[in-house]
Motif scaffolding. Structure first.
Motif, short mmCIF file in Angstrom:
data_model
loop_
_atom_site.label_atom_id
_atom_site.label_comp_id
_atom_site.label_asym_id
_atom_site.label_seq_id
_atom_site.Cartn_x
_atom_site.Cartn_y
_atom_site.Cartn_z
N SER A 67 0.72 -1.09 0.01
CA SER A 67 0.08 -0.15 0.13
C SER A 67 0.79 1.29 -0.20
O SER A 67 0.46 2.51 -0.26
N LEU A 68 2.34 1.33 0.26
CA LEU A 68 2.98 2.33 0.16
C LEU A 68 3.41 2.53 -1.08
O LEU A 68 3.89 2.03 -1.87
N ASP A 69 3.60 4.03 -1.28
CA ASP A 69 4.00 4.57 -2.89
C ASP A 69 5.45 4.44 -2.78
O ASP A 69 6.07 5.39 -1.99
N ALA A 70 6.29 3.95 -3.59
CA ALA A 70 7.61 3.98 -3.80
C ALA A 70 8.13 5.24 -4.06
O ALA A 70 9.40 5.39 -4.08
N LEU A 71 7.21 6.15 -4.64
CA LEU A 71 7.78 7.36 -5.30
C LEU A 71 7.57 8.44 -4.29
O LEU A 71 7.58 9.74 -4.45
N VAL A 72 7.30 8.26 -3.00
CA VAL A 72 7.11 9.01 -1.77
C VAL A 72 8.09 8.79 -0.74
O VAL A 72 8.56 7.80 -0.32
N LYS A 73 8.56 9.83 -0.07
CA LYS A 73 9.31 9.76 1.13
C LYS A 73 8.13 10.23 2.27
O LYS A 73 7.53 11.18 2.15
N TYR A 74 8.17 9.29 3.17
CA TYR A 74 7.39 9.36 4.43
C TYR A 74 8.07 10.08 5.44
O TYR A 74 9.25 9.92 5.92
N HIS A 75 7.62 11.40 6.17
CA HIS A 75 8.14 12.31 7.15
C HIS A 75 7.43 12.35 8.41
O HIS A 75 6.33 12.46 8.35
N SER A 76 8.20 12.01 9.60
CA SER A 76 7.47 12.07 10.79
C SER A 76 7.63 13.39 11.18
O SER A 76 8.60 14.32 11.20
N CYS A 77 6.39 13.97 11.55
CA CYS A 77 6.02 15.32 11.99
C CYS A 77 5.07 15.58 12.98
O CYS A 77 4.71 14.67 13.70
N THR A 78 5.15 16.84 13.65
CA THR A 78 4.64 17.01 14.93
C THR A 78 3.68 18.49 14.63
O THR A 78 4.56 19.47 14.01
N SER A 79 2.45 18.48 14.94
CA SER A 79 1.80 19.82 14.85
C SER A 79 2.45 20.76 15.82
O SER A 79 2.94 20.39 16.75
N GLY A 80 1.71 21.95 15.77
CA GLY A 80 2.13 23.16 16.58
C GLY A 80 1.36 22.71 18.08
O GLY A 80 1.94 23.28 18.96
N LEU A 81 0.56 21.77 18.17
CA LEU A 81 -0.03 21.46 19.44
C LEU A 81 0.54 20.23 19.63
O LEU A 81 0.05 19.75 20.93
N GLY A 82 1.72 19.84 19.13
CA GLY A 82 2.36 18.60 19.42
C GLY A 82 1.76 17.18 19.19
O GLY A 82 2.36 16.10 19.58
N LYS A 83 0.84 17.22 18.26
CA LYS A 83 0.30 16.17 17.89
C LYS A 83 1.38 15.43 16.58
O LYS A 83 1.56 16.16 15.78
N ASN A 84 1.53 13.88 16.72
CA ASN A 84 2.43 13.57 15.78
C ASN A 84 1.66 12.90 14.73
O ASN A 84 0.61 12.29 14.78
N TYR A 85 2.12 12.98 13.51
CA TYR A 85 1.69 12.41 12.33
C TYR A 85 2.81 12.27 11.22
O TYR A 85 3.70 12.55 11.43
N VAL A 86 2.47 11.55 10.17
CA VAL A 86 3.47 11.01 8.91
C VAL A 86 2.59 11.80 7.89
O VAL A 86 1.64 11.73 7.42
N GLU A 87 3.85 12.45 7.14
CA GLU A 87 3.38 13.25 6.00
C GLU A 87 4.16 12.75 4.89
O GLU A 87 5.36 12.82 4.82
N PRO A 88 3.40 12.11 3.78
CA PRO A 88 3.98 11.89 2.53
C PRO A 88 4.39 13.05 1.54
O PRO A 88 3.59 13.81 1.57
N ARG A 89 5.68 12.99 1.01
CA ARG A 89 6.10 13.83 0.39
C ARG A 89 6.87 13.33 -1.22
O ARG A 89 7.56 12.36 -0.92
N LYS A 90 6.29 13.64 -2.17
CA LYS A 90 6.68 13.33 -3.61
C LYS A 90 8.29 13.61 -3.65
O LYS A 90 8.82 14.30 -3.37
N VAL A 91 8.87 12.64 -4.41
CA VAL A 91 10.33 12.42 -4.46
C VAL A 91 10.55 12.93 -5.92
O VAL A 91 9.86 12.48 -6.78
N ASN A 92 11.44 13.86 -5.68
CA ASN A 92 11.76 14.37 -7.19
C ASN A 92 12.70 13.55 -8.00
O ASN A 92 13.45 12.51 -7.82
#
Length: 92
Positions: A67-92
């Protein structure tokens, strides 16, 4: 053939390799600053990025590999309120 591989950057990790870059006393001075910039308060200073120990690795382990996209880099992020989430970003 059903074999999948993932590469994960561990983030801010101290090891024998990193201690060789700078003297140990300098690392001890820098670590609190690096922790603040990469920690919960860091999202206010440097954007949404946060270096989580194991956060992204656990998320990745729970996903179905096909189910994972091979053309995406997944980043571990945190919102300003401290909530953790994963953000996919396209790889050039």
């Amino acid at each position: 053939q059903g074999l999948y591989s993932s590469v994960v950057c561990p983030g801010l990790v101290m090891s024998n390799m990193t201690y060789r870059i700078l003297p140990v006393f300098l690392w001890k001075l820098l670590m609190p600053i690096m922790w603040l910039v990469s920690g919960p308060l860091g999202s206010f200073w440097v954007g949404a990025g946060k270096l989580l120990t194991g956060g992204l690795q656990v998320w990745l382990f729970k996903q179905k590999p096909e189910s994972l996209d091979a053309l995406v880099k997944y980043h571990s992020c945190t919102s300003g309120l401290g909530k953790n989430y994963v953000e996919p970003r396209k790889v050039n």
